[in-house]
Write a protein that holds these residues in place. Structure first.
Motif, mmCIF file in Angstrom:
data_model
loop_
_atom_site.group_PDB
_atom_site.id
_atom_site.type_symbol
_atom_site.label_atom_id
_atom_site.label_comp_id
_atom_site.label_asym_id
_atom_site.label_seq_id
_atom_site.Cartn_x
_atom_site.Cartn_y
_atom_site.Cartn_z
ATOM 1 N N ALA A 328 0.812 -1.220 0.000
ATOM 2 C CA ALA A 328 0.000 0.000 0.000
ATOM 3 C C ALA A 328 0.840 1.262 0.000
ATOM 4 O O ALA A 328 0.502 2.250 0.636
ATOM 5 C CB ALA A 328 -0.986 0.007 1.179
ATOM 6 N N ASP A 329 1.951 1.193 -0.715
ATOM 7 C CA ASP A 329 2.780 2.370 -0.890
ATOM 8 C C ASP A 329 2.638 2.773 -2.356
ATOM 9 O O ASP A 329 2.384 1.920 -3.206
ATOM 10 C CB ASP A 329 4.215 1.964 -0.547
ATOM 11 N N ASN A 330 2.779 4.051 -2.639
ATOM 12 C CA ASN A 330 2.604 4.535 -4.014
ATOM 13 C C ASN A 330 3.284 3.673 -5.050
ATOM 14 O O ASN A 330 2.675 3.206 -5.992
ATOM 15 C CB ASN A 330 3.191 5.935 -4.121
ATOM 16 N N LEU A 331 4.602 3.478 -4.838
ATOM 17 C CA LEU A 331 5.393 2.763 -5.842
ATOM 18 C C LEU A 331 4.970 1.300 -5.912
ATOM 19 O O LEU A 331 4.869 0.724 -6.987
ATOM 20 C CB LEU A 331 6.876 2.863 -5.501
ATOM 21 N N ALA A 332 4.715 0.713 -4.747
ATOM 22 C CA ALA A 332 4.373 -0.709 -4.729
ATOM 23 C C ALA A 332 3.036 -0.947 -5.412
ATOM 24 O O ALA A 332 2.883 -1.899 -6.174
ATOM 25 C CB ALA A 332 4.346 -1.223 -3.302
ATOM 26 N N VAL A 333 2.057 -0.081 -5.143
ATOM 27 C CA VAL A 333 0.763 -0.263 -5.786
ATOM 28 C C VAL A 333 0.900 -0.068 -7.288
ATOM 29 O O VAL A 333 0.339 -0.812 -8.092
ATOM 30 C CB VAL A 333 -0.282 0.698 -5.185
ATOM 31 N N THR A 334 1.705 0.941 -7.680
ATOM 32 C CA THR A 334 1.971 1.125 -9.103
ATOM 33 C C THR A 334 2.533 -0.164 -9.690
ATOM 34 O O THR A 334 2.093 -0.633 -10.739
ATOM 35 C CB THR A 334 2.992 2.254 -9.313
ATOM 36 N N GLY A 335 3.503 -0.749 -8.991
ATOM 37 C CA GLY A 335 4.107 -1.988 -9.477
ATOM 38 C C GLY A 335 3.088 -3.098 -9.543
ATOM 39 O O GLY A 335 3.062 -3.870 -10.496
ATOM 40 N N GLY A 336 2.221 -3.172 -8.530
ATOM 41 C CA GLY A 336 1.212 -4.218 -8.506
ATOM 42 C C GLY A 336 0.265 -4.102 -9.691
ATOM 43 O O GLY A 336 -0.041 -5.093 -10.359
ATOM 44 N N ILE A 337 -0.187 -2.875 -9.962
ATOM 45 C CA ILE A 337 -1.112 -2.698 -11.085
ATOM 46 C C ILE A 337 -0.388 -2.942 -12.404
ATOM 47 O O ILE A 337 -0.935 -3.529 -13.336
ATOM 48 C CB ILE A 337 -1.743 -1.287 -11.037
#
Lengths: 498, 124, 492
Positions: A328-337
């Motif tokens: 639930a961090d900006n970069l991690a969610v970006t990576g997840g999507i």
């Protein structure tokens, strides 16, 4: 203007297409494929148009029957939906093209109209999930797509496909029941089913046990749907015994839409404030995802059947998406999507290749693939590219999603997950490299020397989608800025600026 | 202490009933080896959720939600009923697909007992 | 100063394009091989064309595109990069001829795959050389690993496959450590671009910096420092041209080159010396120098002995880097081309012997010097150079290295250098004496290798001598410029 009705057209079109296919199938079986192909292709064009409009003017709202929300059902398309819609329809178009040759060899001739009908129903379901802004509507579409998926799995010629379909049905229905329960709890507490409305009404109620249990129901239900590690048991059999085209659909479309629903409910219905602060569920979620990443890879190493290996690899790769979301961090969610796109592309490619091996030589076992690169050079090359992407070797797409998730984990100080991501790259390398070594650097085994030496690259109808996806594995790695442009506004919107 | 707990317990007894039925269904799905019984379990599970929805909409003394001339009439919330109508359709379809699968499994294997299926698969 | 130029990108693209052409013309061996030759010349021309610019103090620079702020794919051909690039590309020309000769004489199979992977590997090596930031370097570093794997497994024997697995296990694991380091660097500084003097100064605690330094070192396992060396001797199952160019020059130098880049351009000399990391690296390097030389003594297989010699020599470069003094840096940088020329001569000779006689073990090479005098003469030149004796270029390295050790006030390393020289003599001179002064057991009609092989190895042998006589052009000049940039001193 017809353009204003695009959000609903993308759902209605395949529904109509399904019935037309069924009717046309009575007249002439050969009509089914062109109809299905045309339908999915038009949908794909529509989805591109929708996405470009969303990028220009912001989220689209469409009120069904002109009933205003929250009373009527509302279709809302923001950057996330638009993105997911384009991804799944892209895969649907390619799968449809691929199915033309592959499905003939895998199911009975007379079932072909049924296949395309159910295929279009599945597309209806997943597109419906993608566009709807109403929770109950989401449940209905989830069931439509799941029912279609059960039927498609059962189309396989081997009789075990029936049993795996049944298991899938039971697990899928239980998960749907949990989701329905969750929806019920939310409705009782707030009196609305509209997602935007819920997001507005929920925050004051975050302390309530009703809301919290609703949340838990959603998590359990969607975890089964997305086959999060301890709940993945239905997946390997369902993937293994389905016809190749169906496996591609399951792996790159159905699983992705489940993740989309999860993201939507976590971030748009509930808010990051709730999922991070109110209940420490994200922590648990991250650990489960980490176990999935490692466990899926370890199980994949132990497999001897190519499709089964890829299925376990899916469990592991879906773990990345969930880890990205869980951090639930900006970069991690970006990576997840980003991984939604990348995994759809790479796993679609790999399952298509596994199907191509079955189509041309009937080989399913990794052991029998020895030396096949000599007779099927293009297929094998595509496999290498897609496998490199799975391992996360730059400059392929898989590297980029891992990069973002790992960076996000670093940024939020969760070092252990960085190690998990890196270690799993190695495990992934082990099982994929085994296949590559067998394909390229071994002489055909005695058992199937003849089959291997007479195998050829599959016909163009199968080869073209494979090569397109293999190229996409590299292109989305190099031009990662294109998907990022779409994802970033959404992530910024829900989590605040980077 | 029990005196304070009991009223709460009985006030919401409809929900507790739903939960009990749900658990019965879940038990049937897990413990029964017969595939038909599993589907029956699934149906019980789904029905429990339907009851849960319907009972949540009820209001004591409420009437059917029909437009009358009396503005003060208390009527029950109609929306859950509508939702459950849809959910029943979904449940029926699921049951239909499930039963169709069971028939096909019976044709292919000659049995619908889970343990026998597993034994047959292991032999192959 | 940067000067926008796409010549570095072009230099990387030429071998890559050649690789595609090789695939297309896979059914026409003559055309296929001529692509390799053409590409090697074109690449060399491309690299050479940048020399005048760099001599004048400019640095061709090209940023292709940006992935995230501070994260882009960019290339810079500074003097440091050119040392490595020029070495690889010039030796590729000779190696292409040698490969063709070797494969013809050896009746090699799967040649399309061989030449394809070779071109990709060269492209990747140039990519490592010219990369202007860590991410770009990482990308090419991984491509280099993958593209050389098929070359190691080329024979497709069980032994080759085992070696291939070991190769991947070591280098991919190392790649993971490298990736971790890149991630951490980006996380700490918000960028990965190389800058003289380092970018990490003041970005984290001393402990974090030490961890990062060690993960970087493990990441560059291609430098084959002990105990991460054992993939290199195993990789000697590859065809000899591969061992010669890739496992003595391109791949392993990419490792040491990377370490040097990281020490000088990511950490910076000041931080490395302040944290005592230089001493750590110097100790690892010294240990590797001595132990690898001793291991070389025990090998009877000629290529394996050469491999251990490579391991030991690579650590000369690491030692030079670790000394952190101007002379040390010069020694490190100049050893990249010098060692390449000497070691490739040795491998070329070994390959010629293997092709003509089938002998791989030193004990069986009795009297071979009389049958193949030119080959063995060149071998002797290479060996003398590695031992650090005149008139071959190896002594220049040793000279600067000794100077560097004195500048750093670490006389212990002087002892390391001297004792390693003695060990070098011990493991090379028996080969020469066996080859020239012992009588063969049975007289066979062995003669010199075909010209395709003989000429390249003669050229590299003579070059090794010429580099001793005229070290200035171009390598020492480049090294001086690079050293001035790294230490921040004014150009002479």
């Amino acid at each position: 203007m017809i353009i204003d009705h695009f959000p609903v057209l993308v759902v209605v079109l395949p529904l109509v297409g399904a019935f037309v296919t069924l009717l046309a199938g009575w007249a002439d079986r050969r009509l089914c494929f062109p109809i299905a192909m045309a339908t999915t292709f038009i949908q794909f064009c529509i989805s591109l148009q929708i996405l470009s409009r969303v990028m220009q003017t912001g989220p689209l709202h469409y009120n069904l029957g002109n009933w205003l929300p929250p009373w009527g059902i509302e279709y809302v398309i923001d950057q996330l939906n638009g993105f997911v819609l384009v991804v799944i329809l892209f895969l649907c178009v390619l799968t449809c093209l691929y199915s033309y040759r592959s499905i003939h060899s895998e199911i009975d001739e007379k079932k072909i109209p049924a296949f395309y009908t159910v295929f279009l129903l599945l597309v209806t379901g997943v597109c419906g999930i993608a566009v709807t802004g109403d929770l109950f509507n989401l449940y209905v579409f989830l069931e439509i797509s799941s029912l279609a998926a059960y039927a498609l799995v059962a189309l396989g010629r081997e009789k075990r496909s029936l049993v795996s379909s049944f298991t899938y049905l039971v697990m899928g229905s239980v998960s749907a029941c949990f989701i329905l329960l969750g929806i019920g709890h939310l409705y009782i507490a707030t009196g609305t089913l509209n997602m935007a409305d819920l997001a507005r009404l929920l925050p004051p109620l975050y302390g309530s046990t009703v809301i919290q249990s609703a949340f838990i129901f959603f998590i359990i239900g969607l975890s089964i749907k997305t086959a999060l590690f301890p709940l993945h048991l239905w997946l390997p059999d369902a993937y293994r015994y389905s016809p190749s085209a169906v496996t591609v659909l399951l792996a790159s479309v159905v699983s992705k839409i489940g993740v989309y629903a999860l993201i939507r409910i976590l971030f748009s219905v509930f808010t990051p404030a709730f999922i991070i602060i109110e209940i420490p569920v994200m922590e648990v979620f991250c650990w489960l995802a980490a176990v999935a990443i490692i466990g899926g890879s370890v199980l994949a190493i132990a497999q001897t059947d190519l499709k089964r290996m890829l299925a376990y690899s899916s469990v592991s790769q879906m773990g990345y998406i969930l880890l990205g979301i869980g951090i639930a961090d900006n970069l991690a969610v970006t990576g997840g999507i980003l991984q939604i796109l990348n995994h759809a592309v790479m796993k679609g490619c790999l399952f298509m290749i596994a199907g191509a091996f079955i189509y041309t030589s009937g080989i399913r076992s990794i052991d029998d693939l020895r030396g096949i690169a000599r007779t099927m050079p293009l297929t094998a090359a595509a496999f290498v590219i897609a496998a490199a992407s799975m391992i996360g070797i730059p400059p392929t797409a898989g590297f980029m999603s891992k990069w973002f998730i790992a960076l996000g984990a670093l940024e939020s100080g969760q070092w252990i997950f960085v190690l998990v991501i890196l270690a799993s790259s190695l495990l992934t390398a082990i099982y994929f490299w085994k296949v590559i070594e067998y394909m390229y650097f071994r002489d055909p085994g005695t058992r199937c020397a003849e089959v291997v030496s007479t195998a050829r690259d599959p016909p163009a109808g199968m080869l073209v989608p494979i090569l397109i996806l293999a190229a996409a594995c590299v292109l989305f790695g190099i031009f990662v800025s294109i998907p990022l442009e779409v994802i970033e506004p959404f992530v910024t919107g829900i989590l605040g600026g980077i | 202490m029990i005196e304070t707990l009991l009223p709460g317990l009985f006030l919401r007894y409809n929900y507790y009933m739903a939960v009990i039925i749900m658990l019965i269904g879940l038990y049937a799905m897990i413990a029964k080896g017969n595939l038909i019984k599993k589907i029956i379990g699934l149906n019980i599970f789904q029905t429990a959720i339907f009851l849960f929805y319907i009972s949540s909409s009820d209001i004591i003394g409420g009437t059917a939600p029909i437009l009358t001339s009396d503005p003060a009439s208390v009527y029950v919330n109609p929306l859950p009923h509508v939702l459950i109508l849809t959910a029943i359709v979904v449940a029926v379809s699921t049951t239909a697909v499930g039963l169709a699968l069971v028939i096909r499994i019976y044709e292919a294997y000659g049995t619908i007992e889970e343990d026998e299926l597993i034994a047959m698969e292991a032999k192959e | 100063m940067d000067q926008i130029s796409f010549v570095p990108v072009l230099a990387i693209c030429i071998p890559a394009v050649a690789a595609v052409l090789i695939l297309i013309f896979r059914n026409h061996p003559m055309i296929r091989e001529s692509w390799t030759i053409l590409a090697s010349f074109a690449t060399l021309a491309c690299v050479l064309s940048m020399l005048p610019l760099v001599f004048s103090g400019a640095e061709p620079y090209a940023a292709l595109f940006q992935i995230l702020p501070g994260l882009s794919i960019s290339f810079r051909a500074d003097a440091f990069a050119l040392i490595f690039a020029l070495t690889s590309s010039s030796l590729w020309v000779l190696n292409s001829f040698y490969s063709i000769g070797y494969m013809q004489a050896h009746h090699g199979k799967n040649l399309t795959r061989y030449f394809f992977c070779f071109s990709v590997a060269i492209s990747a090596a140039l990519g490592v050389a010219f990369s202007a930031d860590l991410l770009t370097m990482f990308i090419f570093y991984e491509i280099l690993t993958l593209s050389t794997y098929p070359l190691v497994v080329h024979a497709e024997s069980e032994e080759a496959r085992m070696a291939g697995r070991k190769y991947l296990a070591y280098l991919l694991t190392a790649g993971i450590f490298f990736l971790f380091s890149v991630l951490l660097t980006y996380f700490l500084t918000g960028g990965t671009a190389f800058a003289p003097g380092g970018i990490l100064t003041g970005q984290g605690s001393a402990l974090l910096m030490m961890i990062l330094f060690i993960t970087f070192l493990i990441g560059f396992a291609k430098a084959a420092w002990i105990p991460l060396h054992s993939w290199l001797p195993s990789a000697m199952v590859a065809p000899t041209p591969v061992s010669a160019l890739l496992h003595a020059v391109a791949v392993v130098k990419a490792g040491v080159f990377g370490i040097a880049r990281v020490v000088f351009y990511i950490f910076g000399i000041d931080m490395v010396s302040a944290l005592g990391l230089g001493l750590l690296l110097a100790s690892i390097a010294s240990f590797t120098i001595i132990v690898a030389s001793m291991m070389a003594l025990t090998q009877d297989n000629l290529k394996k002995r050469l491999a251990y010699s490579t391991i030991s020599q690579l650590s000369y470069i690491l030692l030079g880097v670790a000394l952190l003094t101007p002379s040390g840096i010069i020694a490190a940088l100049i050893h990249i081309p010098f060692h390449a020329f000497m070691k490739i001569t040795l491998f070329f000779s070994a390959g010629a012997i293997i092709v003509m006689t089938g002998i791989e073990n030193i004990s069986e090479m009795k009297g071979i010097g009389r049958k193949m005098p030119i080959t063995m003469l060149m071998f002797a030149i290479g060996a003398i150079g590695i031992c650090g004796l005149p008139p071959v270029c190896g002594i220049i390295t040793k000279w600067y290295l000794a100077l560097g050790a004195i500048e750093a006030g670490q006389l212990i390393f002087l002892v390391v250098i001297l004792s390693s020289s003695i060990l070098n003599v011990l493991y090379f001179f028996p080969i020469i004496s066996t080859a020239f002064f012992e009588k063969p057991d049975v007289d066979t009609g062995v003669h010199e290798a075909p010209l395709f092989m003989l000429i390249p190895l003669t050229i590299t042998g003579i070059c090794s001598v010429l580099l001793f006589l005229f070290p200035d052009w171009p390598f020492l000049t480049l090294v001086t410029i690079a050293e001035a940039i790294i230490t921040g001193s004014v150009l002479p």
